[in-house]
Write a protein that holds these residues in place. Sequence first.
Motif, PDB file in Angstrom:
ATOM      1  N   LEU A 100     -51.725 -22.236 -17.460  1.00 57.58           N
ATOM      2  CA  LEU A 100     -50.444 -21.531 -17.554  1.00 57.58           C
ATOM      3  C   LEU A 100     -49.299 -22.534 -17.621  1.00 57.58           C
ATOM      4  N   PRO A 101     -48.212 -22.152 -18.285  1.00 62.15           N
ATOM      5  CA  PRO A 101     -47.012 -22.998 -18.213  1.00 62.15           C
ATOM      6  C   PRO A 101     -46.544 -23.071 -16.753  1.00 62.15           C
ATOM      7  N   PRO A 102     -45.844 -24.129 -16.390  1.00 64.55           N
ATOM      8  CA  PRO A 102     -45.457 -24.350 -14.989  1.00 64.55           C
ATOM      9  C   PRO A 102     -44.729 -23.177 -14.337  1.00 64.55           C
ATOM     10  N   LEU A 103     -43.786 -22.567 -15.051  1.00 68.00           N
ATOM     11  CA  LEU A 103     -43.044 -21.471 -14.436  1.00 68.00           C
ATOM     12  C   LEU A 103     -43.931 -20.254 -14.198  1.00 68.00           C
ATOM     13  N   LEU A 104     -44.896 -20.007 -15.063  1.00 67.29           N
ATOM     14  CA  LEU A 104     -45.823 -18.902 -14.837  1.00 67.29           C
ATOM     15  C   LEU A 104     -46.776 -19.218 -13.688  1.00 67.29           C
ATOM     16  N   MET A 105     -47.160 -20.477 -13.541  1.00 67.16           N
ATOM     17  CA  MET A 105     -47.996 -20.872 -12.412  1.00 67.16           C
ATOM     18  C   MET A 105     -47.224 -20.670 -11.117  1.00 67.16           C
ATOM     19  N   ARG A 106     -45.958 -21.053 -11.099  1.00 61.83           N
ATOM     20  CA  ARG A 106     -45.128 -20.827  -9.913  1.00 61.83           C
ATOM     21  C   ARG A 106     -45.039 -19.333  -9.609  1.00 61.83           C
ATOM     22  N   ASP A 107     -44.828 -18.517 -10.648  1.00 63.88           N
ATOM     23  CA  ASP A 107     -44.757 -17.064 -10.459  1.00 63.88           C
ATOM     24  C   ASP A 107     -46.069 -16.514  -9.909  1.00 63.88           C
ATOM     25  N   LEU A 108     -47.194 -17.028 -10.380  1.00 66.77           N
ATOM     26  CA  LEU A 108     -48.494 -16.599  -9.874  1.00 66.77           C
ATOM     27  C   LEU A 108     -48.616 -16.909  -8.388  1.00 66.77           C
ATOM     28  N   LEU A 109     -48.181 -18.095  -7.984  1.00 69.83           N
ATOM     29  CA  LEU A 109     -48.238 -18.484  -6.577  1.00 69.83           C
ATOM     30  C   LEU A 109     -47.291 -17.629  -5.742  1.00 69.83           C
ATOM     31  N   GLN A 126     -51.473  -0.273   8.121  1.00 69.69           N
ATOM     32  CA  GLN A 126     -50.732   0.280   6.987  1.00 69.69           C
ATOM     33  C   GLN A 126     -51.538   1.404   6.330  1.00 69.69           C
ATOM     34  N   PRO A 127     -50.853   2.403   5.785  1.00 70.22           N
ATOM     35  CA  PRO A 127     -51.597   3.423   5.030  1.00 70.22           C
ATOM     36  C   PRO A 127     -52.043   2.854   3.674  1.00 70.22           C
ATOM     37  N   GLN A 128     -53.203   3.311   3.214  1.00 69.40           N
ATOM     38  CA  GLN A 128     -53.694   2.900   1.900  1.00 69.40           C
ATOM     39  C   GLN A 128     -52.648   3.260   0.855  1.00 69.40           C
ATOM     40  N   GLY A 129     -52.389   2.362  -0.083  1.00 69.64           N
ATOM     41  CA  GLY A 129     -51.368   2.569  -1.106  1.00 69.64           C
ATOM     42  C   GLY A 129     -50.020   1.956  -0.750  1.00 69.64           C
ATOM     43  N   SER A 130     -49.901   1.421   0.465  1.00 72.42           N
ATOM     44  CA  SER A 130     -48.658   0.762   0.874  1.00 72.42           C
ATOM     45  C   SER A 130     -48.409  -0.471   0.020  1.00 72.42           C
ATOM     46  N   CYS A 131     -47.160  -0.823  -0.072  1.00 65.94           N
ATOM     47  CA  CYS A 131     -46.784  -2.016  -0.833  1.00 65.94           C
ATOM     48  C   CYS A 131     -46.464  -3.171   0.107  1.00 65.94           C
ATOM     49  N   VAL A 132     -46.826  -4.364  -0.325  1.00 67.13           N
ATOM     50  CA  VAL A 132     -46.532  -5.598   0.395  1.00 67.13           C
ATOM     51  C   VAL A 132     -45.583  -6.399  -0.498  1.00 67.13           C
ATOM     52  N   PRO A 133     -44.375  -6.722  -0.009  1.00 64.88           N
ATOM     53  CA  PRO A 133     -43.437  -7.477  -0.843  1.00 64.88           C
ATOM     54  C   PRO A 133     -43.923  -8.904  -1.082  1.00 64.88           C
ATOM     55  N   THR A 134     -43.543  -9.476  -2.225  1.00 62.12           N
ATOM     56  CA  THR A 134     -43.912 -10.858  -2.552  1.00 62.12           C
ATOM     57  C   THR A 134     -42.653 -11.680  -2.774  1.00 62.12           C
ATOM     58  N   LEU A 135     -42.830 -12.986  -2.932  1.00 56.53           N
ATOM     59  CA  LEU A 135     -41.698 -13.857  -3.248  1.00 56.53           C
ATOM     60  C   LEU A 135     -41.231 -13.675  -4.689  1.00 56.53           C
ATOM     61  N   LEU A 136     -42.052 -13.046  -5.511  1.00 61.77           N
ATOM     62  CA  LEU A 136     -41.686 -12.806  -6.907  1.00 61.77           C
ATOM     63  C   LEU A 136     -40.819 -11.550  -6.949  1.00 61.77           C
ATOM     64  N   ASN A 137     -39.583 -11.729  -7.298  1.00 63.05           N
ATOM     65  CA  ASN A 137     -38.600 -10.641  -7.282  1.00 63.05           C
ATOM     66  C   ASN A 137     -39.092  -9.377  -7.970  1.00 63.05           C
ATOM     67  N   GLY A 138     -39.031  -8.257  -7.252  1.00 57.88           N
ATOM     68  CA  GLY A 138     -39.377  -6.969  -7.820  1.00 57.88           C
ATOM     69  C   GLY A 138     -40.855  -6.700  -7.958  1.00 57.88           C
ATOM     70  N   LYS A 139     -41.715  -7.602  -7.518  1.00 57.33           N
ATOM     71  CA  LYS A 139     -43.161  -7.430  -7.630  1.00 57.33           C
ATOM     72  C   LYS A 139     -43.761  -7.280  -6.237  1.00 57.33           C
ATOM     73  N   ASN A 140     -44.590  -6.263  -6.077  1.00 54.35           N
ATOM     74  CA  ASN A 140     -45.263  -6.007  -4.812  1.00 54.35           C
ATOM     75  C   ASN A 140     -46.770  -6.033  -5.010  1.00 54.35           C
ATOM     76  N   LEU A 141     -47.474  -6.262  -3.919  1.00 48.30           N
ATOM     77  CA  LEU A 141     -48.917  -6.106  -3.885  1.00 48.30           C
ATOM     78  C   LEU A 141     -49.203  -4.737  -3.287  1.00 48.30           C
ATOM     79  N   SER A 142     -50.333  -4.165  -3.639  1.00 48.36           N
ATOM     80  CA  SER A 142     -50.692  -2.844  -3.140  1.00 48.36           C
ATOM     81  C   SER A 142     -51.946  -2.920  -2.286  1.00 48.36           C
ATOM     82  N   ILE A 143     -51.908  -2.257  -1.147  1.00 47.38           N
ATOM     83  CA  ILE A 143     -53.094  -2.154  -0.311  1.00 47.38           C
ATOM     84  C   ILE A 143     -53.940  -1.049  -0.910  1.00 47.38           C
ATOM     85  N   THR A 144     -55.031  -1.430  -1.576  1.00 51.08           N
ATOM     86  CA  THR A 144     -55.820  -0.470  -2.338  1.00 51.08           C
ATOM     87  C   THR A 144     -57.000   0.112  -1.564  1.00 51.08           C
TER      88      THR A 144
END
Length: 171
Positions: A100-109, A126-144
């Motif tokens: 990946l280009p460097p900025l995309l690698m940083r975004d992945l991290l 947490q309830p299933q389906g809850s969101c976990v905030p990330t350092l990437l603006n506007g992107k969350n992880l989901s508890i699946t």
Amino acid sequence: MASSCSHWWHAPIYITVSIVLAIVAITTTTHSNTKPQTPFSSNQDSLITHQISTNASRPLRNSGFHFMSTLLQISPKLFLPASSSTIFAIQDTAISNISLPPLLMRDLLWYHTSSVKLSLDDLLKQPQGSCVPTLLNGKNLSITKIVNQERLVEINGVLISHPDIFSHGLY
């Protein structure tokens, strides 16, 4: 006949890590306006960051997360402030062949780093389906998936295989 080194396969991983680190270091310096919202302002914060990243890198490495351990040790500001964050470490086998280009690698991290400190117990509450905030603006992880009886949690469909490897000073 002399036997060959049994760890020859580590070489591509270390070469990839070296290249990525060099590129990330250069782009982080040249793109300083795209860093997370809370840059460190004092030498004391930098010392604490270094101590936490050094302490966290050892258990990561011992659990087989060599790539993430190396990144955390060499460039901790990609993930931190560690005292209030959670890193969902990427397995070496999944990241060693990424190109990946460097900025995309940083975004992945940043996408694999939450801005909230979470233990396995916190995630299990947490309830299933809850969101976990990330350092990437506007992107969350989901508890699946959550299986309380077996203490299993999946984030975005991926099982947390080594929960609570490091929790600010505790192994």
